[in-house]
Enzyme design. Sequence first.
Site, PDB file in Angstrom:
ATOM      1  N   ASP A 125       0.837  -1.207   0.000  1.00 48.69           N
ATOM      2  CA  ASP A 125       0.000   0.000   0.000  1.00 48.69           C
ATOM      3  C   ASP A 125       0.869   1.253   0.000  1.00 48.69           C
ATOM      4  O   ASP A 125       0.773   2.104   0.883  1.00 48.69           O
ATOM      5  CB  ASP A 125      -0.942  -0.024   1.217  1.00 48.69           C
ATOM      6  CG  ASP A 125      -1.806  -1.269   1.238  1.00 48.69           C
ATOM      7  OD1 ASP A 125      -2.934  -1.222   0.727  1.00 48.69           O
ATOM      8  OD2 ASP A 125      -1.337  -2.315   1.748  1.00 48.69           O
ATOM      9  N   ASP A 143      -1.610  -2.820  -3.961  1.00 50.56           N
ATOM     10  CA  ASP A 143      -1.923  -1.388  -4.014  1.00 50.56           C
ATOM     11  C   ASP A 143      -0.620  -0.648  -4.268  1.00 50.56           C
ATOM     12  O   ASP A 143      -0.145   0.157  -3.459  1.00 50.56           O
ATOM     13  CB  ASP A 143      -2.633  -0.907  -2.754  1.00 50.56           C
ATOM     14  CG  ASP A 143      -4.141  -1.157  -2.816  1.00 50.56           C
ATOM     15  OD1 ASP A 143      -4.603  -1.722  -3.831  1.00 50.56           O
ATOM     16  OD2 ASP A 143      -4.849  -0.796  -1.868  1.00 50.56           O
ATOM     17  N   TYR A 175      -1.473   4.312  -6.372  1.00 53.41           N
ATOM     18  CA  TYR A 175      -2.728   5.001  -6.020  1.00 53.41           C
ATOM     19  C   TYR A 175      -2.989   6.134  -6.996  1.00 53.41           C
ATOM     20  O   TYR A 175      -2.064   6.647  -7.620  1.00 53.41           O
ATOM     21  CB  TYR A 175      -2.615   5.575  -4.599  1.00 53.41           C
ATOM     22  CG  TYR A 175      -2.737   4.526  -3.531  1.00 53.41           C
ATOM     23  CD1 TYR A 175      -3.981   4.082  -3.095  1.00 53.41           C
ATOM     24  CD2 TYR A 175      -1.602   3.959  -2.971  1.00 53.41           C
ATOM     25  CE1 TYR A 175      -4.090   3.114  -2.108  1.00 53.41           C
ATOM     26  CE2 TYR A 175      -1.709   2.977  -1.984  1.00 53.41           C
ATOM     27  CZ  TYR A 175      -2.954   2.565  -1.565  1.00 53.41           C
ATOM     28  OH  TYR A 175      -3.066   1.598  -0.597  1.00 53.41           O
ATOM     29  N   HIS A 205      -3.132  -9.615  -1.426  1.00 57.58           N
ATOM     30  CA  HIS A 205      -3.320  -8.226  -0.994  1.00 57.58           C
ATOM     31  C   HIS A 205      -4.279  -8.124   0.181  1.00 57.58           C
ATOM     32  O   HIS A 205      -4.020  -7.399   1.151  1.00 57.58           O
ATOM     33  CB  HIS A 205      -3.843  -7.372  -2.146  1.00 57.58           C
ATOM     34  CG  HIS A 205      -4.167  -5.965  -1.721  1.00 57.58           C
ATOM     35  ND1 HIS A 205      -3.204  -5.084  -1.279  1.00 57.58           N
ATOM     36  CD2 HIS A 205      -5.354  -5.294  -1.621  1.00 57.58           C
ATOM     37  CE1 HIS A 205      -3.763  -3.935  -0.950  1.00 57.58           C
ATOM     38  NE2 HIS A 205      -5.079  -4.037  -1.144  1.00 57.58           N
ATOM     39  N   HIS A 245     -10.424  -2.527   7.334  1.00 59.87           N
ATOM     40  CA  HIS A 245     -11.189  -3.435   6.476  1.00 59.87           C
ATOM     41  C   HIS A 245     -11.618  -4.696   7.206  1.00 59.87           C
ATOM     42  O   HIS A 245     -12.622  -5.321   6.853  1.00 59.87           O
ATOM     43  CB  HIS A 245     -10.364  -3.818   5.244  1.00 59.87           C
ATOM     44  CG  HIS A 245     -10.118  -2.682   4.309  1.00 59.87           C
ATOM     45  ND1 HIS A 245     -11.126  -2.060   3.609  1.00 59.87           N
ATOM     46  CD2 HIS A 245      -8.965  -2.051   3.953  1.00 59.87           C
ATOM     47  CE1 HIS A 245     -10.603  -1.091   2.860  1.00 59.87           C
ATOM     48  NE2 HIS A 245      -9.307  -1.066   3.058  1.00 59.87           N
ATOM     49  N   HIS A 251      -3.529  -4.171   2.358  1.00 58.34           N
ATOM     50  CA  HIS A 251      -4.932  -3.733   2.347  1.00 58.34           C
ATOM     51  C   HIS A 251      -5.274  -2.871   3.555  1.00 58.34           C
ATOM     52  O   HIS A 251      -5.727  -1.735   3.389  1.00 58.34           O
ATOM     53  CB  HIS A 251      -5.879  -4.918   2.227  1.00 58.34           C
ATOM     54  CG  HIS A 251      -7.264  -4.542   1.770  1.00 58.34           C
ATOM     55  ND1 HIS A 251      -7.499  -3.669   0.727  1.00 58.34           N
ATOM     56  CD2 HIS A 251      -8.487  -4.937   2.212  1.00 58.34           C
ATOM     57  CE1 HIS A 251      -8.803  -3.544   0.545  1.00 58.34           C
ATOM     58  NE2 HIS A 251      -9.422  -4.293   1.439  1.00 58.34           N
ATOM     59  N   ASP A 252      -5.127  -3.383   4.774  1.00 58.92           N
ATOM     60  CA  ASP A 252      -5.260  -2.508   5.931  1.00 58.92           C
ATOM     61  C   ASP A 252      -3.957  -1.737   6.090  1.00 58.92           C
ATOM     62  O   ASP A 252      -2.872  -2.337   6.101  1.00 58.92           O
ATOM     63  CB  ASP A 252      -5.572  -3.315   7.199  1.00 58.92           C
ATOM     64  CG  ASP A 252      -7.067  -3.495   7.404  1.00 58.92           C
ATOM     65  OD1 ASP A 252      -7.841  -2.732   6.790  1.00 58.92           O
ATOM     66  OD2 ASP A 252      -7.463  -4.390   8.176  1.00 58.92           O
TER      67      ASP A 252
END
Length: 336
Positions: A52, A85, A88, A217, A226, A252-253
């Site tokens: 991320d 991710d 972005y 992910h 999440h 993800h988190d």
Amino acid sequence: MALSSKERMVFRVVFVAAVLCSFITPSIAELPRFKHAPKNPQQSLHILIVGDWGRQGTNNQSFVANQMGIVGEKLNIDFVISTGDNFYEDGLKGVDDPAFYSSFVDIYTAPSLQKTWYSVLGNHDYRGDVEAQLSPALKQKDSRWLCLRSFILDGEIVEFFFVDTTPFVDEYFVDPGEHTYDWEGVLPRMSYLSQLLVDVDSALAKSKAKWKMVVGHHTINSAGHHGNTEELTQILVPILEAYNVDAYINGHDHCLEHIIDKNSGIHFLTSGGGSKAWSGDVKPWNLEELKLYYDGQGFMSMQITESNADIIFYDVSGKPLHSWSISKDRKESAWI
């Protein structure tokens, strides 16, 4: 296109039937395999894991990258794993999107980070041109880049099974809101997921590696924003448990997190702090299982030998937050 609880039950029955059939008529498809053997006489692997991250250096991405370079040099890392991710907010627009440089090439410049980056796609990556991120053209721009939907990384003493988790999540299909997802190569969804599960099941069944770790992910167990991904809990977790997978590694988190499932013993490791973090966004969790929850930016390292996998989580300043040694007999001892 969402899977109801009844449909998920049917899906699992269909999957089991497909697996049984694969023993009679082997599937032509197999997950792509890459080999990255240990380069030292001790036969150990040294890895950094981040997720991320791709925000053109903002939200402390550049600071995390700097500390990754410092830790990477100390550990003499073999490679980097990205938990998705990567770019972005909406992936890459094409192979010539300048974000590939401004969020990756020009950010992770430390000499120690000039190693292969084995990357999986996240949900934000699916909002752009997926084939662009998978294209060999990016590897020509920067030889470190390696991103596929799903694949196997063979490190001799360990095998990492990278799984494309975004297509499992119903929400992206039935309630995408203002977002548009690139599902080319995924539809029809049921066929794609069925084949992927058969391939993962088959690969884990054949694996003779000392360690088996799965990278995706999306979260499976998480106290973060999440939380748990129910689709993965119902469909993927039984496969992880059946083949005694040691760890599931995800992003993800936007946090750093370590959970040990008290029933299966699987370590759930979240490294999603590569840039933007969500301060104070945490749900209650059984403290017997939750070994770390940190709501800031950072990354993690892993050193793997025949007998142990040692993990360390670092914050944005490079300070170690939490460390743990996983032993193959599952008699872990925490150290910090």
